[in-house]
Design a protein around this motif. Structure first.
Motif, PDB file in Angstrom:
ATOM      1  N   HIS A  46      36.062  33.466  42.483  1.00 53.72           N
ATOM      2  CA  HIS A  46      37.380  34.115  42.399  1.00 53.72           C
ATOM      3  C   HIS A  46      38.121  34.239  43.726  1.00 53.72           C
ATOM      4  CE1 HIS A  46      36.932  35.274  38.178  1.00 53.72           C
ATOM      5  NE2 HIS A  46      35.653  35.453  38.470  1.00 53.72           N
ATOM      6  N   VAL A  47      37.497  33.907  44.829  1.00 53.78           N
ATOM      7  CA  VAL A  47      38.119  34.152  46.138  1.00 53.78           C
ATOM      8  C   VAL A  47      39.414  33.366  46.329  1.00 53.78           C
ATOM      9  CG1 VAL A  47      36.776  32.416  47.415  1.00 53.78           C
ATOM     10  CG2 VAL A  47      37.693  34.431  48.610  1.00 53.78           C
ATOM     11  N   ALA A  48      39.479  32.138  45.853  1.00 53.69           N
ATOM     12  CA  ALA A  48      40.697  31.336  46.052  1.00 53.69           C
ATOM     13  C   ALA A  48      41.894  31.972  45.350  1.00 53.69           C
ATOM     14  CB  ALA A  48      40.481  29.911  45.560  1.00 53.69           C
ATOM     15  N   ARG A  49      41.691  32.447  44.132  1.00 53.39           N
ATOM     16  CA  ARG A  49      42.788  33.056  43.370  1.00 53.39           C
ATOM     17  C   ARG A  49      43.255  34.360  44.031  1.00 53.39           C
ATOM     18  NH1 ARG A  49      42.547  35.881  37.585  1.00 53.39           N
ATOM     19  NH2 ARG A  49      44.763  35.953  37.166  1.00 53.39           N
ATOM     20  N   HIS A  51      42.899  35.222  47.218  1.00 51.24           N
ATOM     21  CA  HIS A  51      43.532  34.895  48.500  1.00 51.24           C
ATOM     22  C   HIS A  51      44.950  34.368  48.286  1.00 51.24           C
ATOM     23  CE1 HIS A  51      44.320  32.812  52.316  1.00 51.24           C
ATOM     24  NE2 HIS A  51      43.586  33.772  52.832  1.00 51.24           N
ATOM     25  N   SER A  52      45.123  33.535  47.291  1.00 47.60           N
ATOM     26  CA  SER A  52      46.452  32.997  46.982  1.00 47.60           C
ATOM     27  C   SER A  52      47.421  34.122  46.609  1.00 47.60           C
ATOM     28  CB  SER A  52      46.340  31.981  45.840  1.00 47.60           C
ATOM     29  OG  SER A  52      47.606  31.506  45.473  1.00 47.60           O
ATOM     30  N   LEU A  53      46.950  35.052  45.804  1.00 48.28           N
ATOM     31  CA  LEU A  53      47.784  36.193  45.420  1.00 48.28           C
ATOM     32  C   LEU A  53      48.152  37.023  46.647  1.00 48.28           C
ATOM     33  CD1 LEU A  53      48.995  37.937  43.085  1.00 48.28           C
ATOM     34  CD2 LEU A  53      46.828  39.186  43.119  1.00 48.28           C
ATOM     35  N   ALA A  54      47.180  37.288  47.504  1.00 49.73           N
ATOM     36  CA  ALA A  54      47.441  38.077  48.716  1.00 49.73           C
ATOM     37  C   ALA A  54      48.425  37.357  49.626  1.00 49.73           C
ATOM     38  CB  ALA A  54      46.128  38.349  49.462  1.00 49.73           C
ATOM     39  N   ARG A  55      48.239  36.063  49.791  1.00 55.16           N
ATOM     40  CA  ARG A  55      49.125  35.283  50.663  1.00 55.16           C
ATOM     41  C   ARG A  55      50.558  35.333  50.143  1.00 55.16           C
ATOM     42  NH1 ARG A  55      46.819  30.751  49.971  1.00 55.16           N
ATOM     43  NH2 ARG A  55      48.463  29.809  48.737  1.00 55.16           N
ATOM     44  N   ARG A  56      50.716  35.247  48.847  1.00 56.47           N
ATOM     45  CA  ARG A  56      52.064  35.253  48.274  1.00 56.47           C
ATOM     46  C   ARG A  56      52.708  36.635  48.319  1.00 56.47           C
ATOM     47  NH1 ARG A  56      50.331  31.430  43.396  1.00 56.47           N
ATOM     48  NH2 ARG A  56      50.925  29.451  44.323  1.00 56.47           N
ATOM     49  N   MET A  57      51.901  37.679  48.172  1.00 56.96           N
ATOM     50  CA  MET A  57      52.483  39.019  48.105  1.00 56.96           C
ATOM     51  C   MET A  57      52.732  39.648  49.470  1.00 56.96           C
ATOM     52  SD  MET A  57      50.874  40.801  44.742  1.00 56.96           S
ATOM     53  CE  MET A  57      51.927  42.234  44.928  1.00 56.96           C
ATOM     54  N   ILE A  58      51.866  39.388  50.449  1.00 59.51           N
ATOM     55  CA  ILE A  58      52.069  40.049  51.741  1.00 59.51           C
ATOM     56  C   ILE A  58      52.101  39.087  52.912  1.00 59.51           C
ATOM     57  CG2 ILE A  58      51.101  42.247  51.017  1.00 59.51           C
ATOM     58  CD1 ILE A  58      48.608  41.530  52.593  1.00 59.51           C
ATOM     59  N   GLY A  59      51.933  37.809  52.671  1.00 62.56           N
ATOM     60  CA  GLY A  59      52.048  36.825  53.736  1.00 62.56           C
ATOM     61  C   GLY A  59      50.701  36.342  54.235  1.00 62.56           C
ATOM     62  N   ALA A  86      38.271  40.216  30.714  1.00 65.11           N
ATOM     63  CA  ALA A  86      37.458  39.316  31.527  1.00 65.11           C
ATOM     64  C   ALA A  86      37.350  39.875  32.941  1.00 65.11           C
ATOM     65  CB  ALA A  86      38.089  37.932  31.556  1.00 65.11           C
ATOM     66  N   PHE A  87      36.264  39.575  33.614  1.00 62.00           N
ATOM     67  CA  PHE A  87      36.071  40.043  34.986  1.00 62.00           C
ATOM     68  C   PHE A  87      37.221  39.586  35.872  1.00 62.00           C
ATOM     69  CE2 PHE A  87      34.580  39.238  39.322  1.00 62.00           C
ATOM     70  CZ  PHE A  87      34.261  40.531  39.696  1.00 62.00           C
ATOM     71  N   GLY A  88      37.690  38.346  35.706  1.00 66.41           N
ATOM     72  CA  GLY A  88      38.790  37.826  36.509  1.00 66.41           C
ATOM     73  C   GLY A  88      40.060  38.640  36.337  1.00 66.41           C
ATOM     74  N   THR A  89      40.310  39.114  35.134  1.00 70.83           N
ATOM     75  CA  THR A  89      41.487  39.938  34.861  1.00 70.83           C
ATOM     76  C   THR A  89      41.345  41.288  35.564  1.00 70.83           C
ATOM     77  OG1 THR A  89      41.733  38.866  32.716  1.00 70.83           O
ATOM     78  CG2 THR A  89      42.882  40.965  33.016  1.00 70.83           C
ATOM     79  N   TRP A  90      40.172  41.883  35.458  1.00 65.46           N
ATOM     80  CA  TRP A  90      39.904  43.158  36.126  1.00 65.46           C
ATOM     81  C   TRP A  90      40.053  43.003  37.633  1.00 65.46           C
ATOM     82  CZ3 TRP A  90      35.861  44.503  39.506  1.00 65.46           C
ATOM     83  CH2 TRP A  90      35.701  45.879  39.752  1.00 65.46           C
ATOM     84  N   LEU A  91      39.491  41.938  38.185  1.00 65.57           N
ATOM     85  CA  LEU A  91      39.558  41.697  39.623  1.00 65.57           C
ATOM     86  C   LEU A  91      40.995  41.465  40.073  1.00 65.57           C
ATOM     87  CD1 LEU A  91      37.996  41.314  42.279  1.00 65.57           C
ATOM     88  CD2 LEU A  91      37.819  38.883  41.697  1.00 65.57           C
ATOM     89  N   HIS A  92      41.775  40.747  39.273  1.00 70.79           N
ATOM     90  CA  HIS A  92      43.175  40.478  39.613  1.00 70.79           C
ATOM     91  C   HIS A  92      43.963  41.780  39.691  1.00 70.79           C
ATOM     92  CE1 HIS A  92      47.339  39.081  39.026  1.00 70.79           C
ATOM     93  NE2 HIS A  92      46.922  38.013  39.673  1.00 70.79           N
ATOM     94  N   ARG A  93      43.753  42.650  38.737  1.00 70.43           N
ATOM     95  CA  ARG A  93      44.455  43.942  38.739  1.00 70.43           C
ATOM     96  C   ARG A  93      44.029  44.783  39.949  1.00 70.43           C
ATOM     97  NH1 ARG A  93      48.716  46.687  36.290  1.00 70.43           N
ATOM     98  NH2 ARG A  93      48.491  48.772  37.054  1.00 70.43           N
TER      99      ARG A  93
END
Length: 192
Positions: A46-49, A51-59, A86-93
């Motif tokens: 899950h690290v790539a997803r 990291h991508s979210l963090a990069r897009r939201m805060i730079g 799903a664990f991925g959904t929980w982690l994303h939130r």
């Protein structure tokens, strides 16, 4: 065949095959009981997803640190995962919550909208050469904070305006307005 700790239960399909989702469920259970190798497998999955979210939201400058914070928080909160999603959904939130908290603690201004037409003026645009490609990530990063966050949460992550409003502490109408402004700014940039 899957390696699991003694006493762990793993669901299997008929024929004894284990799916990736079954393996993830087993890893979540093992990690919640303290198995760091199971958590490491979850991390790598899950690290790539995140990291991508963090990069897009805060730079990109803070993305590495925030990604690490998300997984540290996930390790500590894994016992609260109930398996309703799903664990991925929980982690994303969880990641969205950590990112929003980190953004506030970094002192990033929570601007609602930069009404000026120059929001993307400094981003490189199309030059007459069709061979050059637009760096869409860079264009998103140059959006004002509020518009960028709503754009990423809505158009990239798929949240509804009501959910975004609750996460960001705004009303749904503001979320819709921010999304409209973000799309218009990106459209203007792409038409250059």
């Amino acid at each position: 065949m899957m390696n699991v700790a003694p006493g762990a239960v793993v669901a299997t399909l008929s024929g004894g095959r284990t799916t990736a989702a079954d393996a993830e469920v087993a890893d979540v259970a093992l990690a919640a009981s303290g198995d760091s190798r199971a958590f490491e497998r979850l991390y790598h999955g899950h690290v790539a997803r995140v990291h991508s979210l963090a990069r897009r939201m805060i730079g990109p400058d803070a993305a590495d640190d925030v990604t690490q914070d998300v997984f540290v928080r996930a390790w500590h909160k894994l016992g609260t995962f109930r398996g309703e999603a799903a664990f991925g959904t929980w982690l994303h939130r969880l990641a969205v919550n950590v990112i929003l908290t980190q953004r506030t603690s970094l002192g990033t201004e929570r601007s609602r909208f930069d009404g000026g037409d120059s929001a993307l003026e400094t981003a490189p645009g199309r030059h007459g050469d069709p061979e050059l490609s637009l760096d869409f990530e860079d264009a998103i990063e140059r959006l004002p904070d509020g518009a960028r966050q709503v754009f990423v949460l809505h158009d990239v992550a798929g949240y509804k305006h009501e959910e975004i409003a609750q996460m960001l502490g705004i009303v749904p109408g503001t979320s819709k307005s921010q999304l409209h402004h973000a799309r218009m700014a990106l459209r203007r940039h792409l038409q250059r």
